[in-house]
Structures are given as C-alpha cells and as structure tokens.
Design a protein around this motif. Structure first.
Motif, short mmCIF file in Angstrom:
data_model
loop_
_atom_site.label_atom_id
_atom_site.label_comp_id
_atom_site.label_asym_id
_atom_site.label_seq_id
_atom_site.Cartn_x
_atom_site.Cartn_y
_atom_site.Cartn_z
N LEU A 6 18.20 11.74 -98.74
CA LEU A 6 17.49 11.82 -97.46
C LEU A 6 18.42 11.27 -96.38
O LEU A 6 18.95 10.17 -96.54
N SER A 7 18.60 12.00 -95.31
CA SER A 7 19.57 11.61 -94.29
C SER A 7 19.00 11.80 -92.88
O SER A 7 19.44 12.68 -92.14
N HIS A 103 14.39 -2.74 -97.39
CA HIS A 103 14.48 -3.69 -96.28
C HIS A 103 13.42 -4.78 -96.29
O HIS A 103 13.58 -5.79 -95.62
N LYS A 104 12.32 -4.56 -96.98
CA LYS A 104 11.23 -5.53 -97.10
C LYS A 104 10.81 -6.17 -95.76
O LYS A 104 10.81 -7.38 -95.59
N THR A 123 18.65 8.48 -102.62
CA THR A 123 19.72 7.92 -101.79
C THR A 123 19.35 8.21 -100.34
O THR A 123 18.99 9.33 -99.98
N VAL A 124 19.42 7.17 -99.52
CA VAL A 124 19.14 7.30 -98.09
C VAL A 124 20.42 7.04 -97.33
O VAL A 124 21.10 6.03 -97.58
N ILE A 136 23.55 3.12 -95.96
CA ILE A 136 23.47 3.94 -97.17
C ILE A 136 22.96 3.06 -98.30
O ILE A 136 23.48 1.97 -98.53
N PHE A 137 21.92 3.53 -99.00
CA PHE A 137 21.42 2.80 -100.16
C PHE A 137 20.76 3.78 -101.12
O PHE A 137 20.33 4.86 -100.73
N THR A 138 20.74 3.38 -102.39
CA THR A 138 20.14 4.20 -103.45
C THR A 138 19.13 3.36 -104.20
O THR A 138 19.39 2.21 -104.54
N LEU A 139 17.97 3.95 -104.46
CA LEU A 139 16.92 3.29 -105.21
C LEU A 139 16.62 4.10 -106.47
O LEU A 139 16.59 5.33 -106.43
#
Length: 152
Positions: A6-7, A103-104, A123-124, A136-139
C-alpha cells in the motif's frame, strides 16, 4: 487475502478550521499535535495522536466525535493538524490497521489493531506529508489468540 503493498500519498496539513479543504474521497486520516518549533518558531507536527478511516475522509474528520478530547489534550499555543492518505474501499481498513499497529497513536489505544493485525503481510510505503510517520514498514499477520482462520 494476500500480501499487499500500500503506497498512499499523505496530503495535508490542515487545521480543524480548514477541514472544508480536505479531500472528500475514501481514505485514512491522521490527526496530529502541532506546536512551535523552539529553534525556528514555525508550527510543526510534534506527534501523531489518532488514525481513522472513512469512505469520505473530510466527512470522517469533520464529524468525528473526539474533537473535544483531542482539543483538551493540547497545551496552550498548540493546534490540531490533519493529513489524509487516499485509499479505495478495498484497502482502506487494512491501511488504517497497519498505521495504528505500527504507530500506536495515543487516541487509538482502544483499537484492536494496537496489538493485532488480522491481514496478510502488508508493506506500507508512505510519501508526501509524512512527518512523524514511518516511511516504509511491513507487518505480518497477527490474529487475536481465540481467532480461528478459515480453512482454505
């Protein structure tokens, strides 16, 4: 479901008095605490405090029930600022869940997405107005303990 990239481009910033300028399209929205930078004196984003999603981001922000709670949190001379990341209906909840989990934000602590991420690997990659956000982060999928994934 499947792995997803997702971007969204993060658009903004607007104050609550400028919500009429926020896009009236599907997406997520971020609410921030903004304050004067001690060195430059300019107003700058200090902290992400809430992430939400709505089929019409402007409507979701304009009529959100927590305006007073967010305002009460501010110190003197601080403002609420918002940004929006446009996202179609099919990925909007997944994007909001990813943002909350990564980000909580303090006013999302009641959300199930703080601890769990019930979507496949996501992945964002954020671009645009992304101050105080991970670019950029992946969950990975992380379901609640009593959740049973349907057999495929």
């Amino acid at each position: 479901m499947s792995d997803q990239l997702l971007s969204p481009k993060m658009l903004g910033y607007w104050t609550l008095d400028e919500l009429s300028e926020v896009p009236d399209e599907s997406g997520i929205y971020c609410v921030y605490r903004a304050a004067h930078d001690p060195e430059s004196g300019e107003m700058e984003v200090q902290e992400l405090i809430y992430v939400g999603e709505h089929r019409n981001a402007r409507h979701g922000l304009t009529f959100h029930e927590d305006h007073a709670i967010w305002q009460d949190f501010l110190q003197p001379q601080e403002e609420l600022w918002v940004s929006v990341g446009l996202s179609g209906h099919i990925n909007r909840e997944r994007l909001a869940a990813a943002m909350i989990n990564a980000h909580k934000p303090r006013f999302n602590l009641h959300s199930e997405y703080i601890e769990y991420f019930p979507f496949d690997q996501t992945t964002v990659h954020l671009y645009g107005k992304k101050d105080k956000l991970q670019s950029i982060f992946t969950l990975e999928r992380h379901d609640p303990p009593n959740h049973q994934q349907a057999a495929v």
